[in-house]
Design a protein around this motif. Structure first.
Motif, PDB file in Angstrom:
ATOM      1  N   SER A  97      17.783   3.515  11.829  1.00  0.00           N
ATOM      2  CA  SER A  97      17.753   4.250  10.561  1.00  0.00           C
ATOM      3  C   SER A  97      16.345   4.436  10.012  1.00  0.00           C
ATOM      4  O   SER A  97      16.117   5.306   9.177  1.00  0.00           O
ATOM      5  N   ASN A  98      15.389   3.640  10.484  1.00  0.00           N
ATOM      6  CA  ASN A  98      14.018   3.746   9.966  1.00  0.00           C
ATOM      7  C   ASN A  98      13.147   4.670  10.807  1.00  0.00           C
ATOM      8  O   ASN A  98      11.953   4.817  10.554  1.00  0.00           O
ATOM      9  N   PHE A  99      13.727   5.331  11.819  1.00  0.00           N
ATOM     10  CA  PHE A  99      12.984   6.262  12.659  1.00  0.00           C
ATOM     11  C   PHE A  99      13.313   7.692  12.267  1.00  0.00           C
ATOM     12  O   PHE A  99      14.423   8.003  11.839  1.00  0.00           O
ATOM     13  N   GLY A 100      12.338   8.591  12.441  1.00  0.00           N
ATOM     14  CA  GLY A 100      12.581  10.007  12.256  1.00  0.00           C
ATOM     15  C   GLY A 100      13.391  10.558  13.417  1.00  0.00           C
ATOM     16  O   GLY A 100      13.643   9.864  14.410  1.00  0.00           O
ATOM     17  N   PHE A 101      13.788  11.828  13.331  1.00  0.00           N
ATOM     18  CA  PHE A 101      14.687  12.428  14.314  1.00  0.00           C
ATOM     19  C   PHE A 101      14.088  12.387  15.720  1.00  0.00           C
ATOM     20  O   PHE A 101      14.710  11.881  16.658  1.00  0.00           O
ATOM     21  N   ALA A 102      12.884  12.916  15.891  1.00  0.00           N
ATOM     22  CA  ALA A 102      12.252  12.937  17.213  1.00  0.00           C
ATOM     23  C   ALA A 102      11.877  11.536  17.669  1.00  0.00           C
ATOM     24  O   ALA A 102      12.025  11.183  18.841  1.00  0.00           O
ATOM     25  N   GLU A 103      11.381  10.725  16.738  1.00  0.00           N
ATOM     26  CA  GLU A 103      11.007   9.355  17.054  1.00  0.00           C
ATOM     27  C   GLU A 103      12.219   8.573  17.555  1.00  0.00           C
ATOM     28  O   GLU A 103      12.141   7.808  18.517  1.00  0.00           O
ATOM     29  N   ASN A 104      13.356   8.796  16.902  1.00  0.00           N
ATOM     30  CA  ASN A 104      14.590   8.121  17.302  1.00  0.00           C
ATOM     31  C   ASN A 104      14.996   8.510  18.714  1.00  0.00           C
ATOM     32  O   ASN A 104      15.427   7.676  19.518  1.00  0.00           O
ATOM     33  N   PHE A 105      14.864   9.801  19.017  1.00  0.00           N
ATOM     34  CA  PHE A 105      15.245  10.256  20.343  1.00  0.00           C
ATOM     35  C   PHE A 105      14.358   9.621  21.416  1.00  0.00           C
ATOM     36  O   PHE A 105      14.862   9.159  22.458  1.00  0.00           O
ATOM     37  N   LEU A 106      13.065   9.585  21.185  1.00  0.00           N
ATOM     38  CA  LEU A 106      12.158   8.956  22.149  1.00  0.00           C
ATOM     39  C   LEU A 106      12.471   7.477  22.303  1.00  0.00           C
ATOM     40  O   LEU A 106      12.402   6.929  23.405  1.00  0.00           O
ATOM     41  N   SER A 107      12.827   6.831  21.202  1.00  0.00           N
ATOM     42  CA  SER A 107      13.192   5.417  21.252  1.00  0.00           C
ATOM     43  C   SER A 107      14.439   5.206  22.101  1.00  0.00           C
ATOM     44  O   SER A 107      14.479   4.316  22.962  1.00  0.00           O
ATOM     45  N   MET A 108      15.464   6.029  21.876  1.00  0.00           N
ATOM     46  CA  MET A 108      16.707   5.882  22.647  1.00  0.00           C
ATOM     47  C   MET A 108      16.493   6.206  24.119  1.00  0.00           C
ATOM     48  O   MET A 108      17.215   5.718  24.981  1.00  0.00           O
ATOM     49  N   MET A 109      15.493   7.030  24.409  1.00  0.00           N
ATOM     50  CA  MET A 109      15.178   7.369  25.796  1.00  0.00           C
ATOM     51  C   MET A 109      14.414   6.256  26.506  1.00  0.00           C
ATOM     52  O   MET A 109      14.723   5.900  27.654  1.00  0.00           O
ATOM     53  N   PHE A 110      13.413   5.700  25.842  1.00  0.00           N
ATOM     54  CA  PHE A 110      12.426   4.888  26.557  1.00  0.00           C
ATOM     55  C   PHE A 110      12.252   3.449  26.074  1.00  0.00           C
ATOM     56  O   PHE A 110      11.571   2.664  26.738  1.00  0.00           O
ATOM     57  N   ALA A 111      12.834   3.062  24.941  1.00  0.00           N
ATOM     58  CA  ALA A 111      12.642   1.698  24.433  1.00  0.00           C
ATOM     59  C   ALA A 111      13.333   0.678  25.325  1.00  0.00           C
ATOM     60  O   ALA A 111      14.267   0.998  26.065  1.00  0.00           O
ATOM     61  N   ARG A 112      12.861  -0.554  25.219  1.00  0.00           N
ATOM     62  CA  ARG A 112      13.512  -1.676  25.903  1.00  0.00           C
ATOM     63  C   ARG A 112      14.038  -2.629  24.838  1.00  0.00           C
ATOM     64  O   ARG A 112      13.396  -2.822  23.802  1.00  0.00           O
ATOM     65  N   PRO A 113      15.180  -3.260  25.091  1.00  0.00           N
ATOM     66  CA  PRO A 113      15.742  -4.147  24.065  1.00  0.00           C
ATOM     67  C   PRO A 113      14.957  -5.434  23.863  1.00  0.00           C
ATOM     68  O   PRO A 113      15.160  -6.136  22.872  1.00  0.00           O
ATOM     69  N   ASP A 114      14.028  -5.746  24.769  1.00  0.00           N
ATOM     70  CA  ASP A 114      13.318  -7.016  24.682  1.00  0.00           C
ATOM     71  C   ASP A 114      11.931  -6.893  24.067  1.00  0.00           C
ATOM     72  O   ASP A 114      11.172  -7.859  24.066  1.00  0.00           O
ATOM     73  N   ARG A 115      11.600  -5.700  23.565  1.00  0.00           N
ATOM     74  CA  ARG A 115      10.271  -5.550  22.977  1.00  0.00           C
ATOM     75  C   ARG A 115      10.264  -4.445  21.924  1.00  0.00           C
ATOM     76  O   ARG A 115      11.124  -3.562  21.929  1.00  0.00           O
ATOM     77  N   LYS A 116       9.289  -4.499  21.048  1.00  0.00           N
ATOM     78  CA  LYS A 116       9.162  -3.495  19.998  1.00  0.00           C
ATOM     79  C   LYS A 116       8.674  -2.180  20.591  1.00  0.00           C
ATOM     80  O   LYS A 116       7.794  -2.173  21.452  1.00  0.00           O
ATOM     81  N   TYR A 117       9.255  -1.093  20.131  1.00  0.00           N
ATOM     82  CA  TYR A 117       8.864   0.221  20.635  1.00  0.00           C
ATOM     83  C   TYR A 117       8.151   0.995  19.535  1.00  0.00           C
ATOM     84  O   TYR A 117       8.668   1.147  18.426  1.00  0.00           O
ATOM     85  N   VAL A 118       6.953   1.473  19.846  1.00  0.00           N
ATOM     86  CA  VAL A 118       6.149   2.230  18.887  1.00  0.00           C
ATOM     87  C   VAL A 118       5.868   3.608  19.470  1.00  0.00           C
ATOM     88  O   VAL A 118       5.378   3.734  20.591  1.00  0.00           O
ATOM     89  N   VAL A 120       1.470  11.700  17.290  1.00  0.00           N
ATOM     90  CA  VAL A 120       1.189  12.992  17.930  1.00  0.00           C
ATOM     91  C   VAL A 120       2.326  13.383  18.867  1.00  0.00           C
ATOM     92  O   VAL A 120       2.735  14.546  18.932  1.00  0.00           O
ATOM     93  N   LEU A 121       2.855  12.399  19.580  1.00  0.00           N
ATOM     94  CA  LEU A 121       3.923  12.675  20.540  1.00  0.00           C
ATOM     95  C   LEU A 121       5.246  12.970  19.836  1.00  0.00           C
ATOM     96  O   LEU A 121       5.993  13.862  20.250  1.00  0.00           O
ATOM     97  N   ALA A 122       5.533  12.226  18.781  1.00  0.00           N
ATOM     98  CA  ALA A 122       6.752  12.479  18.018  1.00  0.00           C
ATOM     99  C   ALA A 122       6.707  13.865  17.380  1.00  0.00           C
ATOM    100  O   ALA A 122       7.705  14.594  17.361  1.00  0.00           O
ATOM    101  N   ARG A 123       5.533  14.223  16.871  1.00  0.00           N
ATOM    102  CA  ARG A 123       5.392  15.538  16.242  1.00  0.00           C
ATOM    103  C   ARG A 123       5.509  16.655  17.293  1.00  0.00           C
ATOM    104  O   ARG A 123       6.087  17.717  17.015  1.00  0.00           O
ATOM    105  N   ALA A 124       4.994  16.418  18.479  1.00  0.00           N
ATOM    106  CA  ALA A 124       5.112  17.420  19.548  1.00  0.00           C
ATOM    107  C   ALA A 124       6.578  17.670  19.888  1.00  0.00           C
ATOM    108  O   ALA A 124       7.015  18.819  20.023  1.00  0.00           O
ATOM    109  N   LEU A 125       7.356  16.597  20.034  1.00  0.00           N
ATOM    110  CA  LEU A 125       8.774  16.755  20.341  1.00  0.00           C
ATOM    111  C   LEU A 125       9.509  17.405  19.175  1.00  0.00           C
ATOM    112  O   LEU A 125      10.391  18.244  19.372  1.00  0.00           O
TER     113      LEU A 125
END
Length: 421
Positions: A181-202, A206-211
């Motif tokens: 809930s604390n991520f923006g729309f594009a940021e959330n999508f990148l997180s769901m694509m590439f984050a790992r459950p064992d570490r913080k995803y940042v 620039v990349l979030a804005r590009a998407l």
């Protein structure tokens, strides 16, 4: 033969060509209009998107796409398409919070993914799962109630990114990442694509804005094949989840949603910068069958306004990720330079289009080619649901039913099987 075209009433819009109202053409003349592909036929009136291909103009509800891409977010653009006006701060906060709440999927939907092979194309997973949403969110399928239509529209905008990202994770054998809930729309999508459950995803801004810009630039594009499909299926009274699944299926065709994937395939085939001159000569040879992918557009005849925005975004991403000397991106830059300066391409207005840059940006973001059309669907969902909602609410809406000119056999009598030659 009866009345001529000039004797039929004319329907005028606020921008663009007028249209001749041929709804009584057959009754008055006994003939049909013949327009394969409907390239010269207006199938509806719409207040959502306007395109002037000759001048390179794209407006959403009157706002130039350049201004939206520069100063608005995808969520603001989705609100604009759906409701006709840009949101104020309170409206945006409410809309954003509701999308965030609706991004979660019914937990049982997780089981759907297990029914697919791991090597299934993500578009197949997306199409099938979206169609199945009607079995989980029945309170939003009563299209006769405005509140129900609005709820389904919001749910689709919110849930399709989650389904899309999970489709990718499933094909990779990786853990599903839930939306935050604390991520923006594009940021959330990148997180769901590439984050790992064992570490913080940042996510780098620039990349979030590009998407986010890619999402904005693909949000709606008037009555294209997939949007027309959504409207046609919607005209039958089908539930909105089925309508959007049909749009996804139409988008899956390589002639519609797969163009940016073709750009990467082309660049891979060229291989090295030294091969570009030979490739250019093959493109100029009509008998070679070699096409320059990502250049020119069926609608835009002078330039694609979306491409100009993504050209700058592409360079920002390359700089942020230090990919200036990556062979693929170096090759793309050289091909762009040559095509822009070669009289053959300039005279034919074969300029880089939105697919040329979007494919390169997605590649730079680490998004695999198999997901390119899926991201197109994520972005286009806001346009699809807006077009669907407008169609449902239009006065005098009728089921779509094109006519045909029959060219088959004339009436004939059936012969018994024993007597047939």
């Amino acid at each position: 033969m009866g009345p001529q075209a000039s004797e039929f009433p004319v329907i005028s819009g606020t921008l663009g060509p007028d249209g001749v109202d041929f709804r009584k053409l057959t009754a008055a003349t006994g003939v049909f209009s013949f327009d394969p592909g409907y390239g010269e036929t207006a199938s509806c009136t719409s207040a959502i998107t306007f395109i002037d291909g000759d001048q390179g103009v794209l407006l959403h509800r009157g706002y130039p796409i350049e201004q939206l891409a520069e100063h608005a977010s995808y969520v603001e653009t989705a609100y604009l398409l759906l409701y006709g006006e840009l949101p104020n701060k309170q409206q945006l906060a409410e809309f954003d919070a509701h999308l965030s709440e609706q991004a979660l999927l019914h937990e049982q939907i997780r089981n759907f993914f297990n029914g697919f092979r791991r090597d299934t194309h993500p578009m197949a997973i997306l199409c099938g799962t979206v169609a199945a949403l009607s079995g989980f969110y029945a309170d939003g399928i009563d299209i006769s109630h405005p509140a129900s239509r609005d709820l389904s529209a919001r749910r689709l905008i919110a849930k399709i990114p989650t389904i899309a990202a999970w489709a990718y994770r499933y094909t990779q054998g990786e853990t599903f990442i839930y939306p935050k809930s604390n991520f923006g729309f594009a940021e959330n999508f990148l997180s769901m694509m590439f984050a790992r459950p064992d570490r913080k995803y940042v996510v780098k801004p620039v990349l979030a804005r590009a998407l986010d810009r890619i999402f904005i630039l693909h949000a709606d594009h008037e009555q294209n094949a997939s949007t027309s499909t959504v409207r046609l299926v919607g005209s039958t009274g089908a539930n909105p989840f089925a309508c959007i699944a049909a749009g996804i299926a139409a988008l899956w065709g390589p002639a519609h949603g797969g163009a940016n994937e073709a750009v990467l395939t082309m660049l891979t085939a060229i291989g090295e910068k030294k091969n570009i001159p030979q490739f250019i000569e093959q493109v100029k040879d009509k008998d070679s069958g070699i096409r320059l992918m990502g250049f020119g557009h069926r609608v835009y005849k002078s330039f694609d306004p979306r491409a100009q925005i993504l050209a700058q975004t592409y360079r920002e991403v390359i700089e942020e990720l230090n990919l200036d000397h990556d062979p693929l991106f170096d090759l793309a830059t050289e091909l762009e330079r040559i095509a822009r300066s070669d009289d053959y391409f300039v005279s034919r207005q074969l300029y880089p289009n939105v697919d040329f840059y979007s494919g390169l940006i997605l590649k730079a973001l680490g998004i695999p080619v198999s997901m390119f059309t899926v991201l197109f669907a994520v972005a286009r969902t806001s346009g699809w649901v807006s077009q669907w909602k407008e169609m449902i609410e239009a006065p005098g809406q009728r089921i779509g039913r094109p006519r045909q000119i029959y060219t088959g056999a004339r009436k004939r009598d059936l012969q018994p099987l024993s007597e047939r030659p």
